[in-house]
Design an enzyme around this catalytic site. Structure first.
Site, PDB file in Angstrom:
ATOM      1  N   LYS A  82       3.130  10.175   8.015  1.00  0.00           N
ATOM      2  CA  LYS A  82       2.504   9.708   9.258  1.00  0.00           C
ATOM      3  C   LYS A  82       3.221  10.225  10.512  1.00  0.00           C
ATOM      4  CE  LYS A  82       0.099   5.608   7.440  1.00  0.00           C
ATOM      5  NZ  LYS A  82      -1.299   5.787   7.740  1.00  0.00           N
ATOM      6  N   ASP A 111       9.144   2.558   0.977  1.00  0.00           N
ATOM      7  CA  ASP A 111       8.015   3.328   1.486  1.00  0.00           C
ATOM      8  C   ASP A 111       7.992   3.123   3.004  1.00  0.00           C
ATOM      9  OD1 ASP A 111       5.622   4.229   2.424  1.00  0.00           O
ATOM     10  OD2 ASP A 111       4.405   3.328   0.855  1.00  0.00           O
ATOM     11  N   PHE A 166       0.860  -1.196   0.000  1.00  0.00           N
ATOM     12  CA  PHE A 166       0.000   0.000   0.000  1.00  0.00           C
ATOM     13  C   PHE A 166       0.890   1.237   0.000  1.00  0.00           C
ATOM     14  CE2 PHE A 166      -2.593   3.395   1.764  1.00  0.00           C
ATOM     15  CZ  PHE A 166      -3.733   3.267   0.991  1.00  0.00           C
TER      16      PHE A 166
HETATM   17  C1  LIG Z   1       3.036   2.343   3.698  1.00  0.00           C
HETATM   18  C2  LIG Z   1       2.107   3.466   3.365  1.00  0.00           C
HETATM   19  N1  LIG Z   1       2.386   4.262   2.337  1.00  0.00           N
HETATM   20  C3  LIG Z   1       1.612   5.298   2.002  1.00  0.00           C
HETATM   21  C4  LIG Z   1       0.457   5.575   2.704  1.00  0.00           C
HETATM   22  C5  LIG Z   1      -0.395   6.747   2.306  1.00  0.00           C
HETATM   23  O1  LIG Z   1      -0.193   7.807   3.162  1.00  0.00           O
HETATM   24  P1  LIG Z   1      -1.241   9.018   3.176  1.00  0.00           P
HETATM   25  O2  LIG Z   1      -2.548   8.451   3.587  1.00  0.00           O
HETATM   26  O3  LIG Z   1      -0.653  10.004   4.136  1.00  0.00           O
HETATM   27  O4  LIG Z   1      -1.281   9.553   1.776  1.00  0.00           O
HETATM   28  C6  LIG Z   1       0.121   4.771   3.801  1.00  0.00           C
HETATM   29  C7  LIG Z   1      -1.116   5.032   4.567  1.00  0.00           C
HETATM   30  O5  LIG Z   1      -1.659   4.218   5.228  1.00  0.00           O
HETATM   31  C8  LIG Z   1       0.969   3.701   4.137  1.00  0.00           C
HETATM   32  O6  LIG Z   1       0.686   2.895   5.173  1.00  0.00           O
END
Ligand SMILES: Cc1ncc(COP(=O)(O)O)c(C=O)c1O
Length: 400
Positions: free
Chosen positions: A250, A221, A136
């Protein structure tokens, strides 16, 4: 004006289905709703509130900056952004930072940078991005397509191209997919949303080696694993593998929206003036708060405390499991913990989340069968015990 949960359905786009109660106040790892009911917060705003609610260092930083300067855009730089970037580069492999407003935006920048780097260095044709099933990376169309959950990317017309997926932890599948056409591999160094799935150490090392072999960039990520959550500032620091680009968000802002893409000076060169940008990226308020979060989190005391709390959570969850036998696995790293429901309760994680809320504890799910815990990194032991006692009550009610 009085608003209630019912107002949501009248005025909000229905892409979310929030809980019945409406939180109005938070302090540390406790939250209160409109009726004054109190909750222990194990959700942490989905792995965001790394210092809990209203931490004094964050409140002070926000108040101080709020009385000084709110916004400039990137026509001008600002002191909090440069200070934060300096701290991030001093503490990591990175030499350059790009600020965004969210995790998706940090990943979007990472993907665009990788494509531009490949085009500049190797010409057209080296544009394949390989990512992993269940991964994700956010909800922009590029990041959601790189994410490995088709349910999230389908139904919006033609998708961005040049993106392939293989199973996580399957090095042979990755090798079969990669070639000189591969521009980047994007992965979470511990899959969060996909079910709290750790990578095998050999797999991560193998991914790095394949990226080196095919001249591809490795993008980590670390939006969810980042900023102390796994017990080091970033998860890569415990894996013995260094990415070329890293996305953070986050916990970076502890509750104030901010994202950052970290990379080396040589790779960063390829985002020349005008190639990419964001009105709010590097906003002084966001950077001032993130700097305060950085100063608290990047200490031995807090990072070692994450590991101690991980032990406590896992021990107590195992004890609950001895009494009720509802989990087939308790896993994760630091304070990104997943408890996978046994086959009998498969697909029922959301029922446990709702039952927990009814007993005064907020938890998350990660997919249909995993309950996820991502509390504050400094949650007091007493709150862990109280929250898990409430969660056990919820389990008892649900499974008898
Ligand atoms: C690993 C990862 N990448 C990207 C995101 C997306 O982040 P945002 O919701 O701040 O765009 C998330 C959100 O849960 C995530 O867990």
């Amino acid at each position: 004006m009085k608003v209630t949960r019912a107002t949501f359905n009248d005025v909000m786009v229905p892409n979310y289905n929030p809980a019945k109660m409406v939180p109005v106040k938070g302090e540390g790892s406790r939250v209160w709703d409109q009726d004054g009911t109190e909750y222990v917060d194990f959700a942490g705003g989905i792995a965001v509130n790394c210092l809990g609610h209203c931490h004094p260092a964050m409140v002070n930083a926000l108040t101080e900056q709020g009385n000084k300067l709110w916004h400039l855009s990137n026509v001008f730089t600002n002191e909090p952004a440069m200070r934060l970037a300096k701290k991030l580069t001093d503490a990591t492999f990175a030499e350059r930072v790009y600020f965004a407003n969210s995790g998706a935006e940090a990943n979007e920048a990472a993907l665009k940078l990788a494509r531009r780097w490949a085009l500049d260095n190797h010409g057209a044709g080296k544009d394949q991005i390989v990512a992993f099933a269940k991964g994700f990376h956010g909800r922009t169309f590029f990041t959601v397509t790189v994410g490995g959950q088709p349910a999230y990317s389908e139904g919006f017309g033609p998708k961005p191209g040049g993106i392939e997926h293989v199973e996580y932890n399957d090095l042979a599948a990755l090798e079969a997919q990669m070639s000189e056409k591969t521009c980047a591999v994007m992965m979470e160094p511990l899959q969060g949303e996909g079910g709290v799935i750790s990578p095998d150490l050999e797999f991560v090392k193998g991914v790095r080696a394949l990226c080196d072999k095919y001249n591809a960039l490795l993008i980590f990520d670390e939006v969810q694993t980042g900023f102390g959550r796994t017990g080091s500032l970033y998860a890569y620091q415990q894996l013995g593998v260094t990415p070329d680009i890293l996305a953070s968000a986050k916990s970076l802002g502890g509750g104030f929206p901010i994202g950052a893409m970290l990379t080396t000076a040589a790779i960063a060169e390829h985002l020349k003036p005008g190639t990419h940008g964001s009105t709010y990226g590097g906003n002084p308020l966001a950077c001032a708060v993130a700097e305060a979060v950085f100063d608290v989190v990047n200490t031995d005391e807090v990072l070692a405390g994450v590991k101690a709390r991980e032990e406590l959570f896992k021990t107590k969850l195992a004890e609950i499991n001895e009494r009720y036998g509802i989990f087939k696995d308790i896993r994760g790293k630091g304070l990104l913990i997943g408890a996978e429901l046994s086959d009998k309760y498969e697909g029922k994680a959301r029922d446990f989340l709702n039952a927990g809320a009814d007993e005064g504890v907020m938890v998350l799910v990660a997919g249909p069968s995993v309950i996820r815990f991502t509390p504050s990194l400094i949650i007091p032991e007493a709150d862990v015990l109280e929250g898990l006692a409430r969660f056990e009550k919820a389990i008892a009610k649900l499974v008898g």
